[in-house]
Design a protein around this motif. Structure first.
Motif, PDB file in Angstrom:
ATOM      1  N   PRO A  88       0.596  -1.593  -0.006  1.00  0.00           N
ATOM      2  CA  PRO A  88       0.188   0.075  -0.003  1.00  0.00           C
ATOM      3  C   PRO A  88       0.651   1.520   0.212  1.00  0.00           C
ATOM      4  N   VAL A  89       0.188   2.450  -0.698  1.00  0.00           N
ATOM      5  CA  VAL A  89       0.864   3.112  -0.439  1.00  0.00           C
ATOM      6  C   VAL A  89       0.205   4.797   0.164  1.00  0.00           C
ATOM      7  N   GLU A  90       0.519   5.240   0.888  1.00  0.00           N
ATOM      8  CA  GLU A  90      -0.454   6.316   1.077  1.00  0.00           C
ATOM      9  C   GLU A  90       0.511   7.522   1.454  1.00  0.00           C
ATOM     10  N   ILE A  91       0.634   9.213   1.489  1.00  0.00           N
ATOM     11  CA  ILE A  91       0.479  10.186   1.918  1.00  0.00           C
ATOM     12  C   ILE A  91       0.190  10.488   3.127  1.00  0.00           C
ATOM     13  N   ALA A  92       1.096  11.442   2.809  1.00  0.00           N
ATOM     14  CA  ALA A  92       1.537  12.403   4.826  1.00  0.00           C
ATOM     15  C   ALA A  92       1.800  14.019   4.734  1.00  0.00           C
ATOM     16  N   MET A  93       0.756  14.432   4.831  1.00  0.00           N
ATOM     17  CA  MET A  93       1.697  16.033   5.411  1.00  0.00           C
ATOM     18  C   MET A  93       2.530  16.689   6.467  1.00  0.00           C
ATOM     19  N   ARG A  94       2.995  17.349   6.198  1.00  0.00           N
ATOM     20  CA  ARG A  94       4.197  17.540   7.843  1.00  0.00           C
ATOM     21  C   ARG A  94       3.461  18.812   8.110  1.00  0.00           C
ATOM     22  N   TYR A  95       2.509  19.867   7.578  1.00  0.00           N
ATOM     23  CA  TYR A  95       1.328  20.387   8.258  1.00  0.00           C
ATOM     24  C   TYR A  95       0.293  20.342   7.916  1.00  0.00           C
ATOM     25  N   GLY A  96      -1.151  20.005   8.118  1.00  0.00           N
ATOM     26  CA  GLY A  96      -2.254  19.713   8.469  1.00  0.00           C
ATOM     27  C   GLY A  96      -2.217  18.085   8.154  1.00  0.00           C
ATOM     28  N   ASN A  97      -3.254  18.030   6.978  1.00  0.00           N
ATOM     29  CA  ASN A  97      -3.753  16.819   6.974  1.00  0.00           C
ATOM     30  C   ASN A  97      -3.789  16.273   5.949  1.00  0.00           C
ATOM     31  N   PRO A  98      -3.748  14.862   5.350  1.00  0.00           N
ATOM     32  CA  PRO A  98      -3.566  14.348   6.165  1.00  0.00           C
ATOM     33  C   PRO A  98      -2.056  13.942   7.396  1.00  0.00           C
ATOM     34  N   SER A  99      -2.231  13.857   8.151  1.00  0.00           N
ATOM     35  CA  SER A  99      -1.059  13.308   9.356  1.00  0.00           C
ATOM     36  C   SER A  99      -0.120  11.689   9.402  1.00  0.00           C
ATOM     37  N   PRO A 100       1.160  12.501   9.703  1.00  0.00           N
ATOM     38  CA  PRO A 100       1.865  10.972   9.377  1.00  0.00           C
ATOM     39  C   PRO A 100       0.963  10.053  10.003  1.00  0.00           C
ATOM     40  N   LYS A 101       0.507   9.843  11.239  1.00  0.00           N
ATOM     41  CA  LYS A 101       0.235   9.399  12.171  1.00  0.00           C
ATOM     42  C   LYS A 101      -1.639   8.657  11.081  1.00  0.00           C
TER      43      LYS A 101
ATOM     44  N   ASP B 262      -0.679   4.525  10.517  1.00  0.00           N
ATOM     45  CA  ASP B 262      -2.243   4.117  10.987  1.00  0.00           C
ATOM     46  C   ASP B 262      -3.098   3.016   9.754  1.00  0.00           C
ATOM     47  N   LYS B 263      -2.952   3.995   9.057  1.00  0.00           N
ATOM     48  CA  LYS B 263      -3.671   3.260   7.310  1.00  0.00           C
ATOM     49  C   LYS B 263      -2.881   2.264   7.195  1.00  0.00           C
ATOM     50  N   LEU B 264      -1.584   2.076   7.144  1.00  0.00           N
ATOM     51  CA  LEU B 264      -0.938   1.384   6.424  1.00  0.00           C
ATOM     52  C   LEU B 264      -0.882  -0.063   7.585  1.00  0.00           C
ATOM     53  N   MET B 265      -0.806   0.858   8.793  1.00  0.00           N
ATOM     54  CA  MET B 265      -1.066  -1.069   9.577  1.00  0.00           C
ATOM     55  C   MET B 265      -2.413  -1.831   9.581  1.00  0.00           C
ATOM     56  N   ARG B 266      -3.062  -0.984   8.890  1.00  0.00           N
ATOM     57  CA  ARG B 266      -4.390  -2.219   9.501  1.00  0.00           C
ATOM     58  C   ARG B 266      -4.475  -2.704   7.578  1.00  0.00           C
TER      59      ARG B 266
ATOM     60  N   MET C 249       8.367  12.707  10.714  1.00  0.00           N
ATOM     61  CA  MET C 249       7.816  11.564  10.366  1.00  0.00           C
ATOM     62  C   MET C 249       9.039  10.320  11.407  1.00  0.00           C
ATOM     63  N   GLU C 250       9.798  10.818  11.691  1.00  0.00           N
ATOM     64  CA  GLU C 250      10.756  10.087  12.763  1.00  0.00           C
ATOM     65  C   GLU C 250       9.637  10.534  14.010  1.00  0.00           C
TER      66      GLU C 250
END
Length: 346
Positions: free
Chosen positions: A92-105, A109-113, A142-143
């Protein structure tokens, strides 16, 4: 086979063009100590007391001028890149934003599911060049989230790719069709940063902006020097396009505050170029891989107005890489071989 997930990390965007949402976004962005690097109390007074109250309404208006019916261009384009890259992977490929949404969490969480027993997440920051206010803050954040929530998987981060042959090839090919039109000069406009960030990033403490022609004198400092890396991108892309140096120029945009930032300033050069005989201008923005406020509004709208008002005749902003096939191909290759992202030297 290792159980993997992939996350593409971009800057971020307000949730909407309302002043409330823009204010929230600007507070998060500008309170980042790697963006405005001053003590917390001073930063809070400056950001929340001066900058954001005055800037939020103007920024909201700017966002409204470039907002798409699907939402923020940067978010929409990031999702399109996500979908294009996903076609090449079972992971799976997801996106995250440094500021705003979607957040790193959200992304983790999506990847874990999706991947029970997830062992590795490959992270690609969508910043070609290393700067403390872009690549570094995204990776560190992210770290930090990874550590805070004690996720069991390991993180593998893809290095800056400012001089990677795949990136240069994709960038040059995305620009090439625009060279078919009549033009006097191609301007590479990079996001600007304060000079003090260059000094802070100098791991030698004695090279950047201190040695004559420092960006072209070999030094370990270059591995974290944004200024050097932008020059390399410009020179490699110019060579790939077969253009003479006389037809190419480089500048820096998005200055904030009164402190010295990297020069020359894009806005100033756009005003000066027509007086120097440059009437037909192409502008590319290699520091951004997704079109956003800084390209669609600051360059394509404001920049165009400045240039034409100063006597220019034609102005074309070349779109960012976005979902160019060669860019998707490069991202796919790096994710499949994350240890093979070493770049060629200039």
């Amino acid at each position: 086979m290792t159980k993997k997930g992939i996350v593409l990390v971009n800057l971020g965007s307000p949730d909407s063009t309302s002043v409330k949402d823009v204010r929230k976004y600007l507070n998060e962005f500008l309170m980042d100590e790697r963006v405005i690097d001053m003590p917390y109390i001073l930063r809070m007074l400056l950001v929340r007391g001066i900058i954001v109250p005055f800037r939020a309404p103007k920024s909201a208006e700017a966002y409204r001028s470039i907002w798409w019916k699907e939402g923020s261009p940067l978010i929409v384009l990031s999702k399109q890149l996500q979908a294009a890259v996903q076609q090449n992977f079972s992971a799976p490929v997801e996106i995250a934003m440094r500021y705003g949404n979607p957040s790193p969490k959200d992304a983790y969480d999506k990847l874990m599911r999706q991947v029970p027993g997830l062992e590795e997440v490959i992270m690609l920051p969508l910043y070609p060049h290393y700067a403390m206010s872009s690549y570094e803050t995204a990776v560190v954040y992210m770290e930090e989230v990874h550590k805070k929530f004690n996720y069991p998987f390991r993180l593998t981060t893809i290095a800056p790719y400012y001089n990677n042959p795949d990136y240069i090839h994709a960038l040059a090919e995305s620009i090439k069709p625009y060279l078919q039109q009549d033009f006097d000069k191609l301007l590479f406009s990079y996001h600007g940063i304060p000079e003090r960030h260059i000094y802070k990033g100098d791991i030698t403490g004695s090279h950047c902006l201190k040695v004559n022609d420092c960006c072209h004198v070999a030094s370990p400092a270059h591995q974290k020097c944004y200024r050097h890396q932008t020059f390399v991108t410009t020179e490699l892309t110019t060579a790939a396009l077969g253009l003479s140096h006389q037809r190419v120029e480089q500048s820096f945009q998005s200055r904030l505050g009164r402190d010295p930032w990297l020069t020359p300033y894009t806005a100033k050069r756009l005003e000066e170029l027509p007086k120097e005989g440059v009437k037909k201008l192409l502008v590319a923005c290699p520091a951004f891989v997704s079109d956003c406020l800084e390209t669609l509004e600051e360059i394509a709208e404001e920049g165009k107005e400045i240039f034409l008002h100063a006597g220019g005749e034609s102005f074309t902003m070349i779109p960012c890489l976005n979902i160019h096939p060669l860019w998707v191909q490069a991202v796919t290759k790096w994710i499949k071989e994350p240890v093979s992202t070493a770049s060629v030297a200039l």
